[in-house]
Motif scaffolding. Structure first.
Motif: not given
Length: 205
Positions: A172-196
């Motif tokens: 799939p392709l994630i088609r991302l829209t919206g707005s960051g606001g004050m807190g922001g939006v982060v999109v990423r792949h799994p980090n080390r802890r999540e991969r473990r």
């Protein structure tokens, strides 16, 4: 003289004259934002159409605004998943859950995390609307997936897209829209802890 009552056979209201609901207007607004993210309409035209959509009173008025845009199927006809951070925050995943064609996340004061690493997805594209608000929205996608975040307004909190463009065929392709606001939006792949965690429990991460 006796007045006869009119026959009870009123003409049906044409579909275009049916009054639009809040949900109808919201669906068209989402469609327009997706079209802008795909480069089908520019930002000036988006602003004009959004204003008209919010003021529309009938289905016909709404239909005119998206008549020159492609259908949103298979997203159309399916209820979106709506996540609200509220005061304490909320998350969807990790773990297996079925992805709808459209996901809407509001960060609120507690934040929202959406984890797609173990999902069941039957769509080639998933529309995700992320509104960071105060605490932000974090989206985690598998390595094989790609993200198009061109439709996000960074706002004060910003957009952090830490994904790679290496999308595997059939994913799939994630088609991302919206707005960051004050807190922001982060999109990423799994980090080390999540991969473990994924590696230690591959069946149910």
């Amino acid at each position: 003289m006796t007045v006869q009552p009119p026959e009870s056979s009123p003409n049906p209201v044409p579909p275009g004259d049916i009054r639009a609901s809040h949900d109808d207007r919201e669906a068209v607004v989402a469609h327009l934002r997706d079209a802008a993210a795909e480069g089908r309409i520019d930002l000036d035209e988006l602003d004009d159409r959004l204003e008209r959509a919010l003021k529309s009173k009938t289905h016909g008025e709404l239909a005119v605004l998206i008549a020159d845009l492609p259908s949103r199927n298979p997203v159309e006809g399916r209820q979106p998943l709506v996540l609200r951070g509220g005061m304490a925050g909320t998350s969807c995943g990790p773990g297996r859950w079925e992805v709808p064609g459209r996901v809407i996340a509001y960060g609120g004061l507690g934040g929202v995390k959406i984890d797609f690493t173990r999902v069941e997805c039957h769509f080639t594209e998933v529309a995700v609307e992320a509104y960071g608000e105060m605490a932000g929205v974090t989206i985690v996608v598998p390595d094989a997936w790609a993200v198009d975040a061109a439709g996000v307004d960074p706002g004060m909190g910003g957009l952090k897209d830490r994904t790679t463009p290496d999308r595997l065929p059939g994913t799939p392709l994630i088609r991302l829209t919206g707005s960051g606001g004050m807190g922001g939006v982060v999109v990423r792949h799994p980090n080390r802890r999540e991969r473990r965690k994924l590696q230690s429990n591959p069946a149910q991460a």
